[in-house]
Motif scaffolding. Structure first.
Motif, PDB file in Angstrom:
ATOM      1  N   CYS B  70       0.862  -1.185   0.000  1.00 39.30           N
ATOM      2  CA  CYS B  70       0.000   0.000   0.000  1.00 39.30           C
ATOM      3  C   CYS B  70       0.897   1.234   0.000  1.00 39.30           C
ATOM      4  O   CYS B  70       2.028   1.206   0.500  1.00 39.30           O
ATOM      5  CB  CYS B  70      -0.977   0.009   1.176  1.00 39.30           C
ATOM      6  N   ARG B 271     -11.618  -1.374   8.543  1.00 37.04           N
ATOM      7  CA  ARG B 271     -10.782  -0.538   7.675  1.00 37.04           C
ATOM      8  C   ARG B 271     -10.145   0.569   8.485  1.00 37.04           C
ATOM      9  O   ARG B 271     -10.839   1.296   9.194  1.00 37.04           O
ATOM     10  CB  ARG B 271     -11.665   0.083   6.588  1.00 37.04           C
ATOM     11  N   TRP B 274      -8.469   6.217   6.206  1.00 37.11           N
ATOM     12  CA  TRP B 274      -7.593   6.606   5.096  1.00 37.11           C
ATOM     13  C   TRP B 274      -7.097   5.420   4.287  1.00 37.11           C
ATOM     14  O   TRP B 274      -6.297   5.598   3.371  1.00 37.11           O
ATOM     15  CB  TRP B 274      -6.387   7.441   5.555  1.00 37.11           C
ATOM     16  N   ASP B 276      -7.535   3.483   1.409  1.00 38.18           N
ATOM     17  CA  ASP B 276      -8.330   3.574   0.179  1.00 38.18           C
ATOM     18  C   ASP B 276      -8.649   2.198  -0.392  1.00 38.18           C
ATOM     19  O   ASP B 276      -9.705   1.998  -0.986  1.00 38.18           O
ATOM     20  CB  ASP B 276      -7.553   4.371  -0.879  1.00 38.18           C
ATOM     21  N   LEU B 277      -7.714   1.280  -0.250  1.00 34.76           N
ATOM     22  CA  LEU B 277      -7.872  -0.010  -0.922  1.00 34.76           C
ATOM     23  C   LEU B 277      -9.088  -0.771  -0.389  1.00 34.76           C
ATOM     24  O   LEU B 277      -9.914  -1.259  -1.170  1.00 34.76           O
ATOM     25  CB  LEU B 277      -6.593  -0.835  -0.763  1.00 34.76           C
ATOM     26  N   HIS B 279     -11.524   0.531   1.400  1.00 33.89           N
ATOM     27  CA  HIS B 279     -12.720   1.363   1.287  1.00 33.89           C
ATOM     28  C   HIS B 279     -13.345   1.213  -0.102  1.00 33.89           C
ATOM     29  O   HIS B 279     -14.563   1.040  -0.236  1.00 33.89           O
ATOM     30  CB  HIS B 279     -12.324   2.818   1.535  1.00 33.89           C
ATOM     31  N   ALA B 280     -12.509   1.241  -1.119  1.00 31.31           N
ATOM     32  CA  ALA B 280     -13.041   1.139  -2.486  1.00 31.31           C
ATOM     33  C   ALA B 280     -13.530  -0.268  -2.797  1.00 31.31           C
ATOM     34  O   ALA B 280     -14.335  -0.460  -3.712  1.00 31.31           O
ATOM     35  CB  ALA B 280     -11.968   1.547  -3.494  1.00 31.31           C
ATOM     36  N   PRO B 283     -17.994  -1.798  -2.132  1.00 31.21           N
ATOM     37  CA  PRO B 283     -19.155  -2.071  -3.002  1.00 31.21           C
ATOM     38  C   PRO B 283     -19.074  -3.442  -3.678  1.00 31.21           C
ATOM     39  O   PRO B 283     -20.081  -4.152  -3.768  1.00 31.21           O
ATOM     40  CB  PRO B 283     -19.074  -0.940  -4.046  1.00 31.21           C
ATOM     41  N   ARG B 284     -17.883  -3.821  -4.120  1.00 35.03           N
ATOM     42  CA  ARG B 284     -17.738  -5.120  -4.783  1.00 35.03           C
ATOM     43  C   ARG B 284     -17.908  -6.268  -3.782  1.00 35.03           C
ATOM     44  O   ARG B 284     -18.508  -7.297  -4.108  1.00 35.03           O
ATOM     45  CB  ARG B 284     -16.359  -5.199  -5.458  1.00 35.03           C
TER      46      ARG B 284
END
Lengths: 461, 326
Positions: B70, B271, B274, B276-277, B279-280, B283-284
């Motif tokens: 990361c 999580r 901060w 991002d990995l 957090h994004a 949805p998937r």
């Protein structure tokens, strides 16, 4: 046209445009009044900007703000559209070596919320797509791909990962998941060569292990074969070399422009226009020929002003080195309103400004250029380049423009500040700039004024 | 005195470090809030910040291996290297999968790590020593997979994950089975397990970084005998599903399989603020896991966040505690 240099509002540009037309202004097909971009195009931020009053600047703005129309026209004409992501200056060189192929960066949508002052709703849509404001504003691109109201959906998306910011890696993955397949390639973290390990020089003067260059070249070879398969054309070394030659032509023009604009005193071209000119290097704003013409016009204008002794601001204005592109274009105006001027920059595209080697095989040359990306190496390396350039350009202060949410920004200002302070003793300002800074303008202005004042005191100490 | 090599990522093989005659230790960082220095870095992941702070303030003479998995940790390594450039090794873990180049690159990075370990006071690794250590570590991991709690602090996974496993084994609740997924756990994050137990739930899957999900794969003894280094690359690079790899499908498929096999009724995505990995990915994960997912932000508990996190968790367990419709 040797009018004195001025920064003027959009209203003033209406009059100025008529005046230039009356004096025989000749424009390309995307020319016209800047007003139309604000009214028909929705780029309302223009109403808050102050722009250079030259015909060259007019052409620059028109090239920039007509890009979406140009891309839609290319799609209608059956051209192949490559959406390059993150590498900022490598894949487009390959794509433009092909016939009937246009490359652009969907990442560029990060400035759309600024230009349209959020009226387009991209960041709100990104929220709904699971990419909220804990990410950097480049998240606008995921929304732009989904709502399809800005640029056309590219025929292929090609994204570099590896030593990239997490925001970009995460958002690109989300794009892939939303039904826009991404072709991935990788640039590893640039490291120093071990003792006795073969190393090669990169365009920025740093050295990288030959093994890393070979790895990146291997990835770019996969990109090459992907583009060949997609377009049905051969992308051989001769074509790539010609593409590199065209990219270098732009980079050489920019090098001259930056040299004159950043060293000239008073400043012959404002910070805002110079930033846009630099950005043209990454994908030529979807039109290489016009990019060359725009840069030649800007260069000619800068030379005219230097010869005439004209420019913006008073001679001896405080010289600022600026790091990272600001999310709001208005920040560049503010800097100058606060008594500073730009003398050097690292807008995260330094590797797109350095000439690509032409004396090695093309894929190796592109790999070397990709590895020179300032964000691929350590922040200490980046700081070293900043120090080198800041010193050469006689900078008196450094601004590290923080991009909200960006993973690299959390520690960047600290490390750059430490290095610049230790090596050059210059004041450094960590300045967060949101996509529309109006609500924060008093704070941003006060901080910039304080920096300039500090630099003035330091000059007279 | 044998030097210790500290690390905190599952793609750093402890066997490789130990085969160089050094001790490996998975870092359990103190909370960044307890120390100064990098703690003032706005926007930095609290886990990365805590790791950097712990290493920077450690009195123990040790080496550290951080990775590029990361960006926050990559830049954390840069912060550390400002003061201790010779004591920090940054391992580039390739993000792309399915290409021969990325797998080979990982192997080359391990070899480079080996040279650095030798320069740092270790011995050159031998195939026999590596094979012997791989067999020992594989046996320990196999036991862990079977539900045995390690007696000693493990070097081959996040020790907090081992503590979590002990908590999982001790909890005989018949309440809603939950899975944990997300970044690496800190000591303080074990509070989540206590909240789950108090709310009547139980943890049936630890898919956090450093836990069950990221254990190196089982070894093939014949392959170890043939070429232990190649087998090392296989059980790590080929086996461990990660959040950062591209394309990212493998993680989602692995998780969906585990959810079904362990009859997990809900997932908690832990999580760090901060990050991002993860957090994004949410949805998937929601689309593919097949069960409800709740995201818990770790890192803001000191600012009144604990009761909010606990309240969200309790509500989820309550909503999952009703019998499923037939």
């Amino acid at each position: 046209m040797t009018d004195p240099a001025e920064k003027i509002t959009l209203d003033e540009w209406d009059h100025r445009y008529r005046e230039l037309c009356c004096r025989g202004l000749r424009e390309p097909d995307y020319g016209g009044s800047l007003r139309r971009h604000a009214e028909a195009g929705g780029d309302r931020r223009l109403l808050r900007l102050r722009m250079d009053n030259s015909a060259a600047a007019l052409r620059l703005w028109n090239l920039l703000l007509s890009e979406e129309d140009r891309l839609h026209r290319a799609r209608a004409e059956g051209k192949y559209l490559v959406g390059a992501m993150k590498d900022l200056g490598t894949v487009p060189v390959m794509a433009y070596a092909l016939d009937n192929t246009i490359a652009f960066y969907p990442d560029g949508a990060w400035w759309t919320p600024c230009l349209m002052e959020h009226s387009e709703g991209l960041l709100a849509l990104a929220d709904r797509l699971g990419v909220d404001d804990s990410f950097c504003p480049v998240r606008a691109m995921v929304a732009a791909l989904v709502d399809q109201k800005h640029f056309p959906v590219p025929d292929t998306l090609v994204c570099s990962v590896g030593a990239t910011c997490d925001d970009m890696a995460a958002i690109a993955q989300r794009i892939d998941e939303l039904g826009f397949p991404v072709f991935w390639w990788e640039i590893p973290h640039r490291r120093a060569a071990e003792p006795d390990e073969p190393a090669v020089e990169l365009p920025d003067g740093f050295r990288a292990p030959a093994a890393q260059v070979e790895f990146v070249a291997g990835g770019l070879d996969r990109v090459r074969r992907h583009l060949e398969a997609e377009t049905g054309q051969s992308l051989d070394d001769a074509r790539l070399a010609a593409g590199i030659g065209r990219a270098n032509h732009v980079r050489r023009l920019l090098a001259r422009l930056r040299h004159f604009a950043y060293l000239g005193d008073p400043s012959p071209m404002p910070a805002l226009e110079m930033m846009i000119a630099e950005i043209l290097s990454i994908h030529f704003c979807s039109n290489w020929t016009e990019t060359v013409a725009v840069l030649e016009d800007l260069l000619a204008e800068v030379r005219r002003r230097l010869v005439a002794g004209g420019g913006h601001g008073a001679p001896g204005t405080i010289r600022i080195y600026w790091v990272n592109p600001p999310a709001d274009l208005r920040a560049m105006n503010l800097l100058e309103e606060c008594g500073g001027r730009i003398c050097g920059t690292d807008y995260m595209i330094a590797h797109a400004l350095d000439p690509i080697p032409e004396d090695v095989p093309p894929l190796e040359a592109l790999a070397r250029a990709a590895l020179a990306d300032p964000l691929v190496g350590s922040t200490a390396d980046r700081a070293a380049r900043i120090c080198r350039e800041a010193e050469a350009s006689e900078a008196e202060a450094v601004v590290v423009s923080r991009i909200p949410g960006a993973s690299h920004c959390a520690s960047e200002a600290l490390l750059v500040g430490q290095n610049v302070g230790r090596r050059l003793g210059l004041p450094v300002l960590d300045l967060e700039v949101p996509p529309v800074l109006d609500a924060m303008e008093p704070t941003v202005r006060a901080r910039l004024e304080a920096l300039v004042e500090t630099a003035v005191n330091r000059r007279h100490a | 005195m044998v030097k210790t090599v500290a690390y905190c990522h599952p793609l750093v093989p402890c066997e490789w470090i130990e085969s160089h005659g050094l001790r490996s230790r998975w870092i359990v960082p103190r909370d960044a809030e307890a120390s100064a220095g990098a703690g003032s870095l706005t926007g930095m992941c609290p886990y990365a910040r805590a790791v950097v702070d712990s290493l920077a303030s450690s009195d123990e003479p040790s080496l550290a291996v951080l990775t590029t998995a990361c960006d926050q940790m990559r830049r954390g390594a840069g912060l550390l290297a400002e003061d201790r450039p010779d004591d920090v090794f940054l391992l580039h873990v390739p993000k792309t999968r399915g290409t021969p180049g990325s797998r080979a690159y990982y192997g080359d990075e391990l070899r480079r790590l080996g040279r650095w370990l030798v320069a740092g006071g270790g011995n050159a690794s031998t195939a026999d020593r590596l094979a012997e250590i791989m067999a020992r570590r594989a046996a320990a991991r196999d036991a862990f997979r079977r539900g045995e709690t390690p007696v000693e602090t493990p070097s081959w996974c996040n020790p907090i994950a081992a503590a979590l496993a002990a908590e999982m084994n001790a909890n005989d609740s018949q309440g809603a089975a939950l899975g944990l997924v997300g970044g690496p756990l800190r000591q303080r994050d074990l509070a989540v397990a206590r909240w789950i137990r108090a709310a009547g739930g139980r943890i049936a899957l630890d898919a956090t970084c450093g836990g069950y999900r990221t254990l190196a794969g089982p070894i093939d003894p014949a392959a170890v005998a043939r070429d232990p280094f190649e087998e090392l690359v296989r059980i790590y690079f080929d086996h461990i599903p990660t959040i950062f790899e591209r394309p990212g499908d493998r993680l989602y498929a692995w998780l969906a399989g585990q959810v079904a096999a362990r009859q997990v009724r809900g997932l908690l995505c832990l999580r760090h603020v901060w990050c991002d990995l993860w957090h994004a990915a949410l949805p998937r994960l929601k689309e593919t896991a097949g069960v409800p997912i709740l995201e818990l932000d770790l890192g803001d508990e000191d600012h009144g966040g604990e009761s909010r996190l606990r309240g969200r968790l309790e509500a989820m367990i309550e909503s999952l505690s009703h019998p499923e419709p037939r």
